[in-house]
Scaffold this active site. Structure first.
Site, PDB file in Angstrom:
ATOM      1  N   GLY A 251       0.133  10.122   4.416  1.00 59.33           N
ATOM      2  CA  GLY A 251       1.485  10.242   4.961  1.00 59.33           C
ATOM      3  C   GLY A 251       2.076  11.632   4.856  1.00 59.33           C
TER       4      GLY A 251
ATOM      5  N   ASN B   4      -3.818   0.343   9.023  1.00 52.49           N
ATOM      6  CA  ASN B   4      -2.972  -0.205   7.959  1.00 52.49           C
ATOM      7  C   ASN B   4      -1.525   0.021   8.386  1.00 52.49           C
ATOM      8  OD1 ASN B   4      -1.587  -0.885   5.667  1.00 52.49           O
ATOM      9  ND2 ASN B   4      -2.455   0.735   4.378  1.00 52.49           N
TER      10      ASN B   4
ATOM     11  N   SER C 102      -3.739  10.852   6.691  1.00 49.75           N
ATOM     12  CA  SER C 102      -3.346  11.730   7.805  1.00 49.75           C
ATOM     13  C   SER C 102      -4.429  11.888   8.870  1.00 49.75           C
ATOM     14  CB  SER C 102      -2.893  13.103   7.282  1.00 49.75           C
ATOM     15  OG  SER C 102      -1.724  12.944   6.483  1.00 49.75           O
TER      16      SER C 102
ATOM     17  N   HIS D 268      -4.942  -0.244  -2.566  1.00 50.86           N
ATOM     18  CA  HIS D 268      -4.373   0.917  -1.869  1.00 50.86           C
ATOM     19  C   HIS D 268      -3.579   1.751  -2.874  1.00 50.86           C
ATOM     20  CE1 HIS D 268      -1.883   3.343   0.769  1.00 50.86           C
ATOM     21  NE2 HIS D 268      -2.811   3.150   1.686  1.00 50.86           N
TER      22      HIS D 268
ATOM     23  N   GLU E 226      -0.773   2.973  -2.745  1.00 48.26           N
ATOM     24  CA  GLU E 226       0.619   2.522  -2.890  1.00 48.26           C
ATOM     25  C   GLU E 226       0.694   1.297  -3.806  1.00 48.26           C
ATOM     26  OE1 GLU E 226       1.297   2.400   1.327  1.00 48.26           O
ATOM     27  OE2 GLU E 226       1.065   4.578   1.331  1.00 48.26           O
TER      28      GLU E 226
ATOM     29  N   GLU F 237      -9.252   7.598   0.024  1.00 47.28           N
ATOM     30  CA  GLU F 237      -7.955   8.084   0.499  1.00 47.28           C
ATOM     31  C   GLU F 237      -7.339   8.990  -0.563  1.00 47.28           C
ATOM     32  OE1 GLU F 237      -6.171   5.291   3.656  1.00 47.28           O
ATOM     33  OE2 GLU F 237      -5.579   4.479   1.721  1.00 47.28           O
TER      34      GLU F 237
ATOM     35  N   LYS G  58       1.082  -1.053   7.101  1.00 47.93           N
ATOM     36  CA  LYS G  58       2.005  -1.026   5.953  1.00 47.93           C
ATOM     37  C   LYS G  58       3.236  -1.893   6.257  1.00 47.93           C
ATOM     38  CE  LYS G  58       0.016   3.356   4.614  1.00 47.93           C
ATOM     39  NZ  LYS G  58       0.130   4.669   3.996  1.00 47.93           N
TER      40      LYS G  58
HETATM   41  P1  13P Z   1      -1.503   7.892   6.853  1.00 50.90           P
HETATM   42  O1  13P Z   1      -2.585   7.782   7.914  1.00 50.90           O
HETATM   43  O2  13P Z   1      -0.151   7.599   7.359  1.00 50.90           O
HETATM   44  O3  13P Z   1      -1.630   9.180   6.096  1.00 50.90           O
HETATM   45  O4  13P Z   1      -1.815   6.722   5.795  1.00 50.90           O
HETATM   46  C1  13P Z   1      -3.102   6.569   5.304  1.00 50.90           C
HETATM   47  C2  13P Z   1      -3.180   5.296   4.566  1.00 50.90           C
HETATM   48  O5  13P Z   1      -2.585   5.138   3.515  1.00 50.90           O
HETATM   49  C3  13P Z   1      -3.975   4.203   5.142  1.00 50.90           C
HETATM   50  O6  13P Z   1      -4.183   3.188   4.235  1.00 50.90           O
END
Ligand code: 13P
Length: 254
Positions: free
Chosen positions: A176, A10, A216, A98, A100, A170, A12
């Site tokens: 992150g 992803n 992560s 997601h 976010e 997740e 983003k």
């Molecule tokens: P990170 O791997 O940067 O923690 O992000 C995970 C994520 O949100 C994947 O959709």
């Protein structure tokens, strides 16, 4: 039949068009290193075309996915992306719900449910994301929160449709932050989700559904996660922006 592992990147809202092409080319050229693992790249919508072309030029079988979509096929929805548009650009996957999207853009389980149904109707495989916040985990509410999200996001799906869905667990506190869930923490929630899927369809169907862990994931923690019986792959954010790291993670799931 064992579930085929699936590792998705992803990206983003990162990279530019040249860097997106370059990264896709690098992953495609080296995808053989993770033979047997399904790989999917989810670039920003504006770069889907360029990334799709780079993957096609490399004759790779790396899949392409959107990061979000609207649930309607067309219409007056300024700024939105429709399911047929993703298909048109060669997508076979789409990330939905997601954290976010849920926290920053107000997506509820009902919205995620409408999008999930629309994706399946269009012939896209939804990667449906769920996960608890730190406050919810510390308050002992992880199981209740994840149960509500899974039930709400997948409400009304037939067993045949459920079988096609990919779930991504997740935990929000792990996204992150560099703070990955322990393999045991992740396995516990994956097992909960699988038993929930069993109650929504059947244990046979639940046994076929792939559940990714996200939050992560890095090359050095992927193998421990991959060793867990109900972790069928990873949804990778930050580490998916480097071909070495993404492939390092994918290799751990072989
Ligand atoms: P990170 O791997 O940067 O923690 O992000 C995970 C994520 O949100 C994947 O959709």
């Amino acid at each position: 039949m064992p579930r085929k592992k699936i590792v998705a990147g992803n990206w983003k809202m990162n990279l530019d068009r040249a860097k997106a092409r370059e990264l896709a080319g690098a992953v495609a050229a080296r995808s053989g290193e993770a033979a047997g693992v399904e790989l999917v790249l989810c670039p920003p919508a504006l770069y889907l075309d360029a990334v799709g072309a780079a993957l096609a030029a490399a004759k790779s079988n790396v899949g392409l996915g959107g990061q979000n979509m609207h649930d309607k096929a067309s219409g007056a929805f300024t700024g939105e992306v429709a399911p047929p548009m993703l298909l048109d650009l060669g997508c076979t996957y789409v990330i939905l719900g997601h954290s976010e999207r849920r926290t920053l853009f107000g997506e509820t389980d009902a919205i995620v449910n409408a999008k999930t149904k629309a994706a399946l109707a269009a012939g896209l495989t939804p990667i449906v994301c769920v996960g608890e916040t730190l406050e919810e985990r510390e308050g002992g509410r992880t199981d209740a929160v994840v149960t509500t999200q899974v039930r709400g996001s997948l409400a009304g799906l037939s067993p045949a449709d459920l079988e096609k869905v990919v779930i991504a667990y997740e935990p929000v506190w792990a996204i992150g932050t560099g703070k990955v869930a322990t393999p045991q923490q992740a396995q516990e929630v994956h097992a909960l989700i699988r038993s929930l899927l069993g109650s929504l369809a059947s244990s046979e169907v639940a046994g076929k559904i792939r559940i990714q862990y996200g939050g992560s994931v890095k090359p050095d923690n992927a193998a421990d996660l991959a060793s867990q019986p109900d972790i069928d792959g990873a949804l990778v954010g930050g580490a998916s922006l480097k071909a070495d790291d993404f492939l390092g993670i994918a290799k751990a799931f072989r």
